[in-house]
Design a protein around this motif. Structure first.
Motif, PDB file in Angstrom:
ATOM      1  N   TYR A 108      44.913  44.633  47.865  1.00 24.20           N
ATOM      2  CA  TYR A 108      45.197  45.226  46.418  1.00 24.20           C
ATOM      3  C   TYR A 108      44.174  44.868  45.570  1.00 24.20           C
ATOM      4  O   TYR A 108      43.710  45.510  44.601  1.00 24.20           O
ATOM      5  CB  TYR A 108      46.464  45.324  45.954  1.00 24.20           C
ATOM      6  CG  TYR A 108      47.026  43.826  45.449  1.00 24.20           C
ATOM      7  CD1 TYR A 108      46.742  43.493  44.091  1.00 24.20           C
ATOM      8  CD2 TYR A 108      47.469  42.985  46.255  1.00 24.20           C
ATOM      9  CE1 TYR A 108      46.931  42.361  43.763  1.00 24.20           C
ATOM     10  CE2 TYR A 108      47.808  41.715  45.819  1.00 24.20           C
ATOM     11  CZ  TYR A 108      47.955  41.389  44.383  1.00 24.20           C
ATOM     12  OH  TYR A 108      47.995  40.215  43.645  1.00 24.20           O
ATOM     13  N   SER A 109      43.910  43.443  45.651  1.00 19.68           N
ATOM     14  CA  SER A 109      42.890  42.942  44.747  1.00 19.68           C
ATOM     15  C   SER A 109      41.334  43.538  45.068  1.00 19.68           C
ATOM     16  O   SER A 109      40.728  43.811  44.155  1.00 19.68           O
ATOM     17  CB  SER A 109      42.720  41.179  45.101  1.00 19.68           C
ATOM     18  OG  SER A 109      43.923  40.791  44.498  1.00 19.68           O
ATOM     19  N   HIS A 110      40.876  43.779  46.326  1.00 18.29           N
ATOM     20  CA  HIS A 110      39.618  44.124  46.595  1.00 18.29           C
ATOM     21  C   HIS A 110      39.974  45.916  46.132  1.00 18.29           C
ATOM     22  O   HIS A 110      38.817  46.364  45.836  1.00 18.29           O
ATOM     23  CB  HIS A 110      39.843  44.419  48.273  1.00 18.29           C
ATOM     24  CG  HIS A 110      39.540  43.188  48.808  1.00 18.29           C
ATOM     25  ND1 HIS A 110      39.490  42.710  50.265  1.00 18.29           N
ATOM     26  CD2 HIS A 110      39.563  41.863  48.305  1.00 18.29           C
ATOM     27  CE1 HIS A 110      39.760  41.509  50.490  1.00 18.29           C
ATOM     28  NE2 HIS A 110      39.418  40.830  49.321  1.00 18.29           N
ATOM     29  N   SER A 154      33.126  33.413  46.023  1.00 17.85           N
ATOM     30  CA  SER A 154      32.952  33.590  47.387  1.00 17.85           C
ATOM     31  C   SER A 154      34.462  33.864  48.137  1.00 17.85           C
ATOM     32  O   SER A 154      34.679  34.453  49.029  1.00 17.85           O
ATOM     33  CB  SER A 154      32.387  32.106  48.217  1.00 17.85           C
ATOM     34  OG  SER A 154      31.210  32.234  47.486  1.00 17.85           O
ATOM     35  N   ASN A 155      35.351  33.079  47.393  1.00 15.75           N
ATOM     36  CA  ASN A 155      36.875  33.254  48.023  1.00 15.75           C
ATOM     37  C   ASN A 155      37.388  34.645  47.679  1.00 15.75           C
ATOM     38  O   ASN A 155      38.437  34.862  48.286  1.00 15.75           O
ATOM     39  CB  ASN A 155      37.615  32.084  47.584  1.00 15.75           C
ATOM     40  CG  ASN A 155      37.248  30.949  48.300  1.00 15.75           C
ATOM     41  OD1 ASN A 155      36.959  30.666  49.420  1.00 15.75           O
ATOM     42  ND2 ASN A 155      37.518  29.737  47.532  1.00 15.75           N
ATOM     43  N   PHE A 156      36.735  35.364  46.850  1.00 20.31           N
ATOM     44  CA  PHE A 156      37.409  36.631  46.658  1.00 20.31           C
ATOM     45  C   PHE A 156      37.685  37.405  47.751  1.00 20.31           C
ATOM     46  O   PHE A 156      38.718  38.215  47.707  1.00 20.31           O
ATOM     47  CB  PHE A 156      36.604  37.156  45.491  1.00 20.31           C
ATOM     48  CG  PHE A 156      37.156  38.692  45.147  1.00 20.31           C
ATOM     49  CD1 PHE A 156      38.246  38.853  44.359  1.00 20.31           C
ATOM     50  CD2 PHE A 156      36.589  39.867  45.888  1.00 20.31           C
ATOM     51  CE1 PHE A 156      38.678  40.182  44.142  1.00 20.31           C
ATOM     52  CE2 PHE A 156      37.129  41.151  45.574  1.00 20.31           C
ATOM     53  CZ  PHE A 156      37.977  41.206  44.671  1.00 20.31           C
ATOM     54  N   PHE A 157      36.870  37.369  48.708  1.00 22.51           N
ATOM     55  CA  PHE A 157      36.876  38.278  49.841  1.00 22.51           C
ATOM     56  C   PHE A 157      37.814  37.772  50.802  1.00 22.51           C
ATOM     57  O   PHE A 157      38.263  38.620  51.544  1.00 22.51           O
ATOM     58  CB  PHE A 157      35.328  38.310  50.545  1.00 22.51           C
ATOM     59  CG  PHE A 157      34.331  38.747  49.733  1.00 22.51           C
ATOM     60  CD1 PHE A 157      34.322  40.127  49.311  1.00 22.51           C
ATOM     61  CD2 PHE A 157      33.388  37.979  49.075  1.00 22.51           C
ATOM     62  CE1 PHE A 157      33.346  40.711  48.635  1.00 22.51           C
ATOM     63  CE2 PHE A 157      32.540  38.470  48.229  1.00 22.51           C
ATOM     64  CZ  PHE A 157      32.426  39.743  48.168  1.00 22.51           C
ATOM     65  N   ASN A 194      37.183  49.324  40.053  1.00 29.96           N
ATOM     66  CA  ASN A 194      36.574  49.029  38.521  1.00 29.96           C
ATOM     67  C   ASN A 194      34.964  49.384  38.769  1.00 29.96           C
ATOM     68  O   ASN A 194      34.245  49.684  37.905  1.00 29.96           O
ATOM     69  CB  ASN A 194      36.797  47.631  38.251  1.00 29.96           C
ATOM     70  CG  ASN A 194      38.466  47.518  37.754  1.00 29.96           C
ATOM     71  OD1 ASN A 194      38.773  48.533  37.528  1.00 29.96           O
ATOM     72  ND2 ASN A 194      38.737  46.248  37.926  1.00 29.96           N
ATOM     73  N   ASN A 195      34.298  48.760  39.838  1.00 30.88           N
ATOM     74  CA  ASN A 195      32.898  48.779  40.184  1.00 30.88           C
ATOM     75  C   ASN A 195      32.461  50.612  40.277  1.00 30.88           C
ATOM     76  O   ASN A 195      31.473  50.593  39.748  1.00 30.88           O
ATOM     77  CB  ASN A 195      32.510  48.126  41.515  1.00 30.88           C
ATOM     78  CG  ASN A 195      32.202  46.720  41.286  1.00 30.88           C
ATOM     79  OD1 ASN A 195      32.583  46.046  40.238  1.00 30.88           O
ATOM     80  ND2 ASN A 195      31.701  45.893  42.428  1.00 30.88           N
ATOM     81  N   ALA A 196      33.438  51.193  40.837  1.00 31.27           N
ATOM     82  CA  ALA A 196      33.210  52.652  40.961  1.00 31.27           C
ATOM     83  C   ALA A 196      32.993  53.426  39.366  1.00 31.27           C
ATOM     84  O   ALA A 196      32.515  54.235  39.036  1.00 31.27           O
ATOM     85  CB  ALA A 196      33.861  53.219  41.768  1.00 31.27           C
ATOM     86  N   THR A 197      33.972  53.054  38.647  1.00 29.55           N
ATOM     87  CA  THR A 197      34.409  53.709  37.421  1.00 29.55           C
ATOM     88  C   THR A 197      33.989  52.838  36.083  1.00 29.55           C
ATOM     89  O   THR A 197      33.738  53.483  35.134  1.00 29.55           O
ATOM     90  CB  THR A 197      35.879  53.663  37.184  1.00 29.55           C
ATOM     91  OG1 THR A 197      36.521  52.609  37.203  1.00 29.55           O
ATOM     92  CG2 THR A 197      36.475  54.634  38.344  1.00 29.55           C
TER      93      THR A 197
END
Length: 495
Positions: free
Chosen positions: A429-431, A421-424, A437-440
């Motif tokens: 740059y982390s986002h 949850s805290n990732f957001f 990575n999600n796209a590729t």
């Protein structure tokens, strides 16, 4: 560039700067923390959803001139210990904390700060006054026991060993840290001042400990639940906070040395400190190999239907250290987001179950990492080679026999949920990396999807998944460092 050439650059650039031979300016009677700042609680609202408890004590005058005794490191070692009998072991057993760090926060010429930082669980946050009481009970234990010569010698020997076999650092980090150390240590100790110890001074250690009292403490508490009650705002970062006096009855309770806790004790002698630092036979290169600048490469020395064993003896750095990497090929780990989350929970639970045992190994320079990869799991055990097989054996034993305990499962699931949850709230740059990575990537699942699945994972499902993992794996084992081929084969049999 060569050292002489670098020196010439420095002289040409800075030799014209006059040396005014001014005395070092010190203000021993001035402290940023006066009486009105002590015995206070400062609740605040963090950016991330975390529950943090911080205690710190201002200490004046500074002990910076006593770097050969390092009292803050002595008491940081004890208050930050994680083995049986420690503050952390007790509050972790109660399900109140997920991490604890203790030691010196800041050290100037005139004053210093010593603190304890604890990341709390939800129940730990509700019991934070009791946690503070446990910390002061341990401080009373330290007062009653007095400074221990054997503990000082153990810290001293570990620090000496660490400096002797210090790994090479980047030039940038080396230069900046050395420049800082040059402000604190005499020329003879510019390079070793942070590691070197002199004789124990029990009176000095007692004097330092006398500062760690309930009447000299400042408490910071961070949690999202303070949002409605924090009416003050910090000037620069606009952090919402509040300020309260610590209740007199709590000060009185925390100050009472008779309220002992039988679960607390000083640490035992560290069994992982190496007694042999000798290099194994075969580390010498022949004259022909030196002239040819031959590069050693790993060799596969054994292959079975269960594992491949790769081996390489270190003949370059010549340190009494070794690395054992076990790559567990388990395709099912990345077959689904549920399997990935279960694997993450197993890794967290295993580290949690091993913590009291492996903490002594860590401070003795012997470490382990266990992480999930796109191919399965990877275990890496590294450090001084003499006791490496002992640590490896314990890790493997716990991995095979791990029982998923409901209370520890819930703690680790909440920690994983909090981390996701805290990732957001991370930096942009982390986002960007995450969305790239999600796209590729071929097997990537969104954090939202993982959070939805995580709440439905049960103790029983996780225990069953453990059995599936153990039955479907192939191992790649790589032994490198101060090891012989026979050592590598013995370790592979152990695995």
């Amino acid at each position: 560039e060569f050292l002489d050439e670098l020196e010439s650059y420095a002289r040409s650039m800075f030799s014209s700067v006059p040396n005014k031979k001014l005395p070092v300016y010190r203000t021993p009677n001035i402290s940023p923390f006066k009486g009105e700042h002590l015995q206070k609680r400062y609740p605040c609202v963090p950016v991330k959803d975390k529950r943090i408890l911080m205690l710190f004590w201002p200490i004046q005058p500074s002990y910076i001139d006593h770097y050969l005794q390092k009292p803050s490191r002595y008491y940081g070692h004890l208050l930050g210990h994680e083995s049986e009998g420690s503050v952390y072991a007790l509050i972790k057993e109660k399900g109140w904390a997920s991490s604890l760090v203790a030691g010196g926060w800041l050290q100037t010429l005139d004053f210093e700060l010593f603190g304890v930082t604890i990341e709390l669980t939800e129940t730990g946050f509700d019991n934070r006054n009791e946690i503070i009481h446990i910390i002061f009970q341990y401080i009373h234990l330290l007062n009653f026991s007095g400074p221990q010569q054997w503990i000082f010698e153990e810290i001293k020997n570990l620090s000496s060993m660490s400096f002797r076999f210090l790994s090479k650092r980047s030039p940038y980090n080396f230069c900046t840290s050395t420049a800082s150390d040059m402000q604190h240590y005499p020329p003879l100790h510019y390079l070793c001042g942070n590691h070197i110890y002199g004789d124990n001074d029990t009176d000095l250690l007692k004097q330092f400990l006398s500062n760690l009292t309930p009447t000299n403490v400042v408490i910071l508490e961070a949690a999202k639940s303070f949002a409605s009650s924090c009416t003050l705002e910090e000037k620069w970062y606009k952090t919402k906070y509040n300020k309260h006096d610590i209740e007199p009855q709590l000060i009185q309770k925390w100050s009472d040395p008779t309220l002992t806790n039988p679960s607390l004790a000083l640490p035992s002698i560290n069994p992982f400190i190496p007694t042999s630092l000798d290099l194994k036979p075969g580390h010498e290169k022949t004259e022909e190999e030196k002239k040819a600048e031959k590069v050693d490469v790993p060799q596969k020395i054994e292959a079975t239907t269960l594992f491949d064993l790769w081996y390489l003896q270190d003949r370059t750095f010549l340190q009494p250290k070794a690395h054992v990497t076990v790559q567990m090929i388990i395709p099912m780990v990345y077959e689904s987001p549920e399997n990935l989350l279960k694997t993450q929970l197993i890794v967290m639970l295993l580290k949690d179950a091993l913590n009291e045992y492996t903490y002594n190994a860590t401070i003795a320079g012997l470490h382990f990492n266990l992480n999930h990869t796109c191919e399965g799991l990877q275990l890496h055990v590294f450090g001084y080679d003499e006791k490496l097989s002992v640590l490896l054996s314990k890790i493997l034993e716990k991995f095979i026999t791990l029982k998923v305990l409901p209370d520890r499962f819930e703690v680790q699931r909440l920690v994983l949920n909090q981390n996701l949850s805290n990732f957001f709230k991370e930096q942009p740059y982390s986002h960007a990396t995450y969305y790239l990575n999600n796209a590729t990537g071929s097997r990537q699942w969104s954090i939202e999807e993982r959070l939805t699945i995580l709440k439905d994972i049960t103790v029983e499902a996780l225990q069953n998944f453990m059995g599936e993992l153990m039955s479907r794996m192939f191992l790649n084992i790589f032994c490198h460092g101060n090891v012989t081929p026979d050592d590598a084969r013995r370790l592979s049999i152990q695995i």
